[in-house]
Design a protein around this motif. Structure first.
Motif, short mmCIF file in Angstrom:
data_model
loop_
_atom_site.label_atom_id
_atom_site.label_comp_id
_atom_site.label_asym_id
_atom_site.label_seq_id
_atom_site.Cartn_x
_atom_site.Cartn_y
_atom_site.Cartn_z
N PRO A 89 0.79 -1.23 0.00
CA PRO A 89 0.00 0.00 0.00
C PRO A 89 0.83 1.29 0.00
O PRO A 89 0.49 2.21 -0.75
CB PRO A 89 -0.87 -0.13 1.26
CG PRO A 89 -1.02 -1.60 1.46
CD PRO A 89 0.28 -2.21 1.00
N LEU A 126 -7.11 -7.74 -2.95
CA LEU A 126 -6.50 -7.61 -1.62
C LEU A 126 -6.27 -8.97 -1.00
O LEU A 126 -7.09 -9.88 -1.14
CB LEU A 126 -7.39 -6.77 -0.69
CG LEU A 126 -7.50 -5.27 -1.00
CD1 LEU A 126 -8.31 -4.57 0.09
CD2 LEU A 126 -6.13 -4.61 -1.13
N ILE A 144 -8.66 -4.35 -8.33
CA ILE A 144 -7.99 -4.39 -7.03
C ILE A 144 -8.17 -5.75 -6.37
O ILE A 144 -9.30 -6.20 -6.14
CB ILE A 144 -8.59 -3.29 -6.12
CG1 ILE A 144 -8.42 -1.91 -6.77
CG2 ILE A 144 -7.96 -3.33 -4.73
CD1 ILE A 144 -9.45 -0.90 -6.36
N ALA A 186 -3.45 -6.31 2.29
CA ALA A 186 -4.06 -5.47 3.33
C ALA A 186 -3.72 -6.16 4.65
O ALA A 186 -3.30 -5.54 5.60
CB ALA A 186 -5.56 -5.37 3.14
N PRO A 191 -12.77 -4.48 -2.15
CA PRO A 191 -11.91 -5.02 -3.21
C PRO A 191 -12.70 -5.83 -4.23
O PRO A 191 -13.75 -6.39 -3.91
CB PRO A 191 -10.94 -5.93 -2.43
CG PRO A 191 -11.65 -6.26 -1.16
CD PRO A 191 -12.47 -5.05 -0.83
N ARG A 235 -8.47 2.71 -7.44
CA ARG A 235 -9.82 2.78 -8.01
C ARG A 235 -9.94 4.01 -8.91
O ARG A 235 -10.46 3.92 -10.02
CB ARG A 235 -10.85 2.85 -6.87
CG ARG A 235 -12.29 2.69 -7.29
CD ARG A 235 -13.23 2.76 -6.10
NE ARG A 235 -12.95 1.78 -5.07
CZ ARG A 235 -13.30 0.50 -5.14
NH1 ARG A 235 -13.96 0.05 -6.17
NH2 ARG A 235 -13.00 -0.33 -4.16
N THR A 295 -3.73 1.76 3.59
CA THR A 295 -4.39 0.78 2.71
C THR A 295 -5.60 1.43 2.04
O THR A 295 -5.82 1.29 0.83
CB THR A 295 -4.82 -0.47 3.49
OG1 THR A 295 -3.70 -0.98 4.19
CG2 THR A 295 -5.38 -1.55 2.57
N HIS A 296 -6.38 2.18 2.84
CA HIS A 296 -7.56 2.86 2.28
C HIS A 296 -7.14 3.84 1.18
O HIS A 296 -7.76 3.90 0.12
CB HIS A 296 -8.32 3.60 3.38
CG HIS A 296 -9.22 2.70 4.16
ND1 HIS A 296 -10.55 2.54 3.86
CD2 HIS A 296 -8.98 1.89 5.20
CE1 HIS A 296 -11.10 1.67 4.69
NE2 HIS A 296 -10.16 1.25 5.53
N VAL A 346 -6.00 1.95 -1.99
CA VAL A 346 -7.11 1.32 -2.71
C VAL A 346 -7.94 2.39 -3.43
O VAL A 346 -8.33 2.21 -4.59
CB VAL A 346 -7.97 0.46 -1.76
CG1 VAL A 346 -9.26 0.03 -2.43
CG2 VAL A 346 -7.18 -0.76 -1.30
N LEU A 372 -13.25 -0.15 1.36
CA LEU A 372 -12.23 -0.70 0.46
C LEU A 372 -12.90 -1.44 -0.69
O LEU A 372 -12.57 -1.23 -1.85
CB LEU A 372 -11.32 -1.66 1.22
CG LEU A 372 -10.44 -1.05 2.31
CD1 LEU A 372 -9.75 -2.16 3.09
CD2 LEU A 372 -9.41 -0.12 1.69
#
Ligand code: SF4
Ligand code: ZN
Length: 531
Positions: free
Chosen positions: A214, A273, A271, A237, A300, A265, A257-258, A261, A298
């Motif tokens: 990340p 994870l 994506i 993650a 994913p 996006r 991580t947020h 991601v 998130l």
């Protein structure tokens, strides 16, 4: 799994073997089931003609003109049809060993492997066998798959290794160029030239995945990944709890991580994870709460559930020796994952529920690698079901376009409104889907000019046996125009929300598909004016 050994064996056919294979093949052609026909023709010295030998005989008979091409016959004698059921053939390539900036306590180290891989892991072993040479890995895999009768005209490249973004950029560029040269079967002066050639090459690249961490995802990194042709990013993650991330020395927070991601996006990437139950400091209860956090923002597109495995060459081992870490039992893991799977949203695909590590490496805790089936059985016992993409794919089933219903699942994620547009059969099997991202106020800036103010198509996926370009198969999903219908729906949804432009993250080998559907070339994406 087709190994190099299989491939080499495919070239040492004895005359007796070929004679037996031909007789078996004639019987299959006349309608006898393959296994039965093969058993009637034992090979002198023991055994029966392998399917790849039948395929080789089929090829020589059709290429010499003795037999007319018979796709239905080829279909029957092909090995492991499941490998290409989702429409593309995956080729895994490993990068050379290189230090990872991560210090994760559960991660194994082996001097001859990229960080986190073990020499006996299937897939990883092939990298080692080819001294991590990208060209050799890709071309030998294509040859091996061709030898057993698989179409190899659509290839998804899966580049694995510790952390892609940590490698020097000139290595990354060289590595990707060499992969393209292997698919193109010819050398090129630059990456761009190799990509341009691949648009019409016999082995087209229809997806390119890398794995990274990340903290490495920045707007500049998005542009770089696009230049390489990357369409999908895998990231660990592992947990969304800062206490657990710190205990396991992940070197990043849940907020990072947020951020990563949301940026991916905004850049239109697919994506994937990785999420790990049973990390140091976790309990089955905390894992349940943590898993639920995955779907709050998130969201994913795909996940891999990798239960922590206690390996002797990881730092976690010392914690276990001091009784500071206890691996879950197999039953605890089955119970946990059977609780989690039914909560996975319909837009996500659960790719794995365990890592493919040979059980001999696992010091204590679960050693069963068949966990997916165990979980499936437990869920069946409970009357529970998983509605993830993988569990609903049409696979080998025939699809009648007229029976399909369109669904539009809308959910917020990382500052965007996501539309998971899908066509499903009357029994809720997935024939194809499209991921549309509509960035909202507050979405992170990708900084990519093609995407300014644009709605973004992040993925178009139509299922069915991977078909050779130009070949048709009655009832198979791929060629019934589902992709075109999904794109039309995406345009409508984007227009309805006031978007005037649609961008698509296209792999090199699918650029022409979109160019034929009203898109034009931007700098790193294909774009369409919605007028
Ligand atoms: S980031 Fe990945 S490869 Fe690097 S140490 Fe952590 S788990 Fe291992
Ligand atoms: Zn599922």
């Amino acid at each position: 799994m087709t190994t190099r050994k299989d491939w080499e064996q495919a070239h040492v056919y004895t005359d007796e073997m070929l004679a037996q294979a031909r007789q078996a093949l004639e019987e299959v052609r006349a309608g006898r089931p393959v296994d039965e026909a093969v058993r009637r023709h034992p090979v002198p010295g023991g055994g029966y003609p392998a399917k790849h030998v039948l395929v080789a005989v089929y090829r020589s008979l059709t290429e010499s003109g003795e037999w007319p091409p018979d796709p239905a016959l080829l279909e029957r004698i092909r090995m492991k049809p499941v490998r290409t059921l989702s429409g593309v053939t995956t080729v895994t390539v490993l990068t050379q060993p290189y230090p990872c900036p991560g210090q994760c306590i559960f991660c194994p180290s082996d001097a001859q492997m990229p960080k986190s891989y073990l020499p006996d892991e299937p897939g990883a072993r092939r990298g080692l066998e080819h001294a991590y040479d990208p060209f050799a890995q890709v071309s030998s895999r294509i040859q091996a798959l061709t030898a057993v009768g698989h179409p190899t005209d659509k290839i998804e490249l899966l580049i694995l290794g510790g952390c892609w973004s940590a490698y020097p950029r000139d290595y990354q560029e060289w590595f990707v160029r060499r992969c393209f040269e292997a698919m193109n079967e010819t050398p090129h002066e630059s990456l761009e030239a190799a990509q341009a050639f691949n648009e019409t090459a016999p082995h087209r690249n229809v997806g390119l995945t890398i794995e990274t961490r990340p903290p490495d995802i920045t707007p500049a990194e998005l542009a770089w990944l696009r230049r390489l042709g990357v369409t999908r990013v895998q990231m660990g993650a592992q947990s969304l709890d800062d206490r657990i991330l710190a205990l396991n020395r992940r070197g990043h927070t849940a907020a990072e991580t947020h951020q990563a991601v949301a940026l991916l996006r905004a850049g239109g990437f697919k994506i994937v994870l990785h999420w790990m139950p049973n990390l140091l400091g976790a309990t089955p209860e905390s894992d349940r709460a943590d898993f639920a956090r995955l779907w709050q923002d998130l969201c994913p597109d795909e996940i891999k559930i990798y239960p922590t495995q206690l390996l002797a060459n990881s730092d976690l081992y010392a914690y276990w020796q001091r009784s500071e870490y206890t691996p879950y039992t197999t039953q605890q893991l089955i119970d946990l994952i059977a609780d989690l799977k039914p909560t996975v949203p319909r837009y996500c695909r659960v790719n794995r529920v365990i890592r493919d590590i040979p059980s001999t490496y696992v010091v204590a805790g679960n050693k069963r690698t068949s966990l997916r089936q165990d979980v499936q059985e437990e869920m069946k016992r409970r009357g529970a079901a998983c509605a993830c993409i993988r569990c609903r794919e049409v696979r080998g089933h025939k699809v009648q376009a007229g029976d399909l219903a369109l669904q539009d699942l809308v959910y917020p994620a990382g500052g965007a409104q996501e539309h998971f547009l899908s066509y499903v059969t009357p029994d809720d099997r997935l024939a194809g889907f499209l991921r549309l991202s509509l960035p909202q106020a507050g979405a992170p800036e990708s900084g990519l000019p093609d995407l300014a103010g644009a709605a973004i198509v992040r993925e178009v996926h139509v299922y069915g046996q991977s078909l050779a370009v130009g070949s048709e198969q009655d009832g198979a999903a791929q060629h019934t125009g589902l992709g075109t219908a999904l794109l039309r729906q995406a345009e409508q949804a984007a227009r309805a929300q006031g978007y005037r432009r649609l961008a698509v993250i296209a792999s090199v080998g699918t650029r022409r598909y979109y160019l034929g559907r009203g898109f034009t070339r931007g700098s790193l994406y294909l774009v369409k004016d919605l007028g």
